[in-house]
Design an enzyme around this catalytic site. Structure first.
Site, mmCIF file in Angstrom:
data_model
loop_
_atom_site.group_PDB
_atom_site.id
_atom_site.type_symbol
_atom_site.label_atom_id
_atom_site.label_comp_id
_atom_site.label_asym_id
_atom_site.label_seq_id
_atom_site.Cartn_x
_atom_site.Cartn_y
_atom_site.Cartn_z
ATOM 1 N N GLU A 108 -26.296 -32.321 64.324
ATOM 2 C CA GLU A 108 -27.516 -31.893 63.617
ATOM 3 C C GLU A 108 -28.139 -30.688 64.303
ATOM 4 O O GLU A 108 -28.591 -29.740 63.641
ATOM 5 C CB GLU A 108 -28.546 -33.027 63.595
ATOM 6 C CG GLU A 108 -28.091 -34.300 62.932
ATOM 7 C CD GLU A 108 -27.493 -35.285 63.925
ATOM 8 O OE1 GLU A 108 -26.650 -34.873 64.754
ATOM 9 O OE2 GLU A 108 -27.861 -36.464 63.868
ATOM 10 N N CYS A 137 -32.926 -34.899 67.740
ATOM 11 C CA CYS A 137 -32.582 -34.184 66.500
ATOM 12 C C CYS A 137 -33.647 -34.386 65.424
ATOM 13 O O CYS A 137 -33.903 -33.495 64.615
ATOM 14 C CB CYS A 137 -31.204 -34.615 66.002
ATOM 15 S SG CYS A 137 -29.874 -33.957 67.044
HETATM 16 N N1 THU Z 1 -24.219 -37.469 68.177
HETATM 17 C C1 THU Z 1 -24.525 -36.560 67.205
HETATM 18 O O1 THU Z 1 -23.813 -35.574 66.994
HETATM 19 N N2 THU Z 1 -25.643 -36.770 66.479
HETATM 20 C C2 THU Z 1 -26.487 -37.833 66.635
HETATM 21 O O2 THU Z 1 -27.508 -37.897 65.982
HETATM 22 C C3 THU Z 1 -26.172 -38.888 67.592
HETATM 23 C C4 THU Z 1 -25.021 -38.626 68.488
HETATM 24 C C5 THU Z 1 -22.999 -37.248 68.966
HETATM 25 C C6 THU Z 1 -23.243 -36.873 70.383
HETATM 26 C C7 THU Z 1 -21.973 -37.359 71.054
HETATM 27 O O3 THU Z 1 -20.997 -36.350 70.942
HETATM 28 C C8 THU Z 1 -21.547 -38.540 70.218
HETATM 29 O O4 THU Z 1 -22.263 -38.439 68.990
HETATM 30 C C9 THU Z 1 -21.818 -39.879 70.857
HETATM 31 O O5 THU Z 1 -23.116 -39.988 71.286
#
Ligand code: THU
Length: 125
Positions: free
Chosen positions: A52, A89
């Protein structure tokens, strides 16, 4: 293609060798244009960038200053509640006025929330 489909497609590009949790996000700007991104992990775990955050950064870099809606999808196993955006985010969305957030629930259905439901009393200056 719907915004959630765009997010799911973007998750295919995720760099997530550590968590194996591939996330994609798609954000629609006030101009109507859609920007997509994925999570990008790092051996220094704290340097990881969420999908995000990357999508919002891409939209802003393209000149958007107001964002309408954002969809997030994970194409790997999710928690029972689904792939919800992290608190950081949610605050990034708050900065640019995102109104609607679409997530993929644990059962595979799409849920639509107002950002004000996911982030009541977001911080503004
Ligand atoms: N992650 C995201 O990309 N967005 C979120 O809202 C939560 C977590 C990713 C970060 C990391 O690469 C993986 O998910 C596990 O936490």
């Amino acid at each position: 293609m719907s915004l959630i489909d765009d997010a799911r497609a973007a998750a295919g590009s995720a760099y997530a060798p550590y968590s194996e949790f591939r996330v994609g996000a798609a954000v629609r700007g006030a101009s109507g244009a859609v920007y997509t991104a994925c999570n990008v992990e790092n051996a220094a775990y704290g340097s990881t960038m969420c999908a995000e955050a990357n999508a919002i950064g891409t939209a802003v870099a393209a000149g958007e200053r107001s964002l309408e809606s954002l969809a997030v999808a994970c194409i790997d196993a999710t928690t029972t509640d689904g792939a919800y955006p992290c608190g950081n985010c949610r605050q990034l969305m708050n900065e640019f006025g995102v109104e609607w957030v679409e997530v993929t629930a644990g059962d595979g259905t799409t849920r639509r929330h107002r950002l004000s439901e996911l982030l009541p009393h977001g911080f503004n200056l």
